[in-house]
Design a protein around this motif. Sequence first.
Motif, PDB file in Angstrom:
ATOM      1  N   ASP A 260       0.853  -1.189   0.000  1.00 50.84           N
ATOM      2  CA  ASP A 260       0.000   0.000   0.000  1.00 50.84           C
ATOM      3  C   ASP A 260       0.889   1.239   0.000  1.00 50.84           C
ATOM      4  OD1 ASP A 260      -2.896  -1.137   0.646  1.00 50.84           O
ATOM      5  OD2 ASP A 260      -1.484  -2.178   1.962  1.00 50.84           O
ATOM      6  N   PRO A 261       1.470   1.591  -1.162  1.00 51.49           N
ATOM      7  CA  PRO A 261       2.369   2.749  -1.219  1.00 51.49           C
ATOM      8  C   PRO A 261       1.705   4.009  -0.676  1.00 51.49           C
ATOM      9  CG  PRO A 261       2.457   1.504  -3.270  1.00 51.49           C
ATOM     10  CD  PRO A 261       1.317   0.935  -2.476  1.00 51.49           C
ATOM     11  N   GLY A 262       2.438   4.713   0.173  1.00 50.51           N
ATOM     12  CA  GLY A 262       1.897   5.914   0.790  1.00 50.51           C
ATOM     13  C   GLY A 262       1.348   5.685   2.181  1.00 50.51           C
ATOM     14  N   LEU A 263       1.150   4.420   2.574  1.00 53.61           N
ATOM     15  CA  LEU A 263       0.649   4.113   3.915  1.00 53.61           C
ATOM     16  C   LEU A 263       1.789   3.610   4.802  1.00 53.61           C
ATOM     17  CD1 LEU A 263      -2.810   2.374   3.350  1.00 53.61           C
ATOM     18  CD2 LEU A 263      -2.265   4.805   3.631  1.00 53.61           C
ATOM     19  N   THR A 264       1.686   3.936   6.086  1.00 56.65           N
ATOM     20  CA  THR A 264       2.711   3.584   7.065  1.00 56.65           C
ATOM     21  C   THR A 264       2.041   3.103   8.340  1.00 56.65           C
ATOM     22  OG1 THR A 264       4.254   5.243   6.193  1.00 56.65           O
ATOM     23  CG2 THR A 264       4.648   4.474   8.437  1.00 56.65           C
ATOM     24  N   ILE A 265       2.557   2.010   8.901  1.00 60.97           N
ATOM     25  CA  ILE A 265       2.142   1.568  10.227  1.00 60.97           C
ATOM     26  C   ILE A 265       3.100   2.171  11.250  1.00 60.97           C
ATOM     27  CG2 ILE A 265       1.897  -0.383  11.803  1.00 60.97           C
ATOM     28  CD1 ILE A 265       1.056  -2.102   9.508  1.00 60.97           C
ATOM     29  N   VAL A 266       2.551   2.839  12.250  1.00 57.64           N
ATOM     30  CA  VAL A 266       3.361   3.400  13.336  1.00 57.64           C
ATOM     31  C   VAL A 266       3.014   2.644  14.606  1.00 57.64           C
ATOM     32  CG1 VAL A 266       3.959   5.463  14.652  1.00 57.64           C
ATOM     33  CG2 VAL A 266       3.341   5.666  12.227  1.00 57.64           C
TER      34      VAL A 266
END
Length: 288
Positions: A260-266
């Motif tokens: 999912d380019p552009g998404l990040t899990i923090v």
Amino acid sequence: MAADTVREDIRTFLTSRRARLTPEQAGLPDIGQRRVSGQRRVSGLRRSEVAQLAAISVEYYTRLERGNVRGVSQEILDALSAALRLNDVERAYLAALVRAANASHRPADRDGGATHVRRRLQQLLDAITGGAAFVRNAHLDVLATNTLARALYRQALDTADEPPNLARFVFLDPRARRFYRDWDRIAHDAVGSLRTETARSPHDTDLADLIDDLATHSPDFTDRWDAHHVEYYRSGLQHFHHPDVGDLDLDYDALEIPADPGLTIVTYTMSPTAPSAPAFVGLLEGVT
């Protein structure tokens, strides 16, 4: 991002990187310069000094600094990056700006402003029970959370904005200055992340609207934006003051999602032996 805007971003970025370096830091002798009261007339390096370090002509460097990067080679970019002591994030930012300036047609931006997450990502968040975790997009919108993240970030999520945006919380909500004990660093990183994304997605109008809104309503944001800092929010220690349990010092990791380019899990976790572990346990107990 219009061509003129890209050129201006290149100009201000190179100028700001040049201004932060002294001849001594760059390995040059600071001799033969005209001085006033013992100080150089020029803040940082001169154009001629950058050109010398990059082994290019002053005329060519001047052209580059004015945003005219048509046909510039990777070899020249590498030499310029080395001369200006750019870090990996800054090198990538400059390269993205050059790509945008040299594009023969408007390229499609990545979906850095995605507004939904896949069901499996929510399942992954829900499976994390010993720490806080959320998914954000490149605009710093929070798109999905697990239970503990909702408890940790309840003030940031308490907004009429849909989805909630962390940059808006940092700069426009007075509660943020107490919630983030190191607010200056968080503000610095938030601006750096958005600045980096503008080069990755130069035609993202939603991102441009967000930046315009923040600049209109927050002088703090504008000052930091004009400094042209770029940043990747990757890993470290973050200091919170939670309204229910007090001070929390949490280890964070930001993991980009290849599918999912552009998404990040923090994620936010804590060692059981950390000084603020009892407060974190209290927050955990409050949501279980």
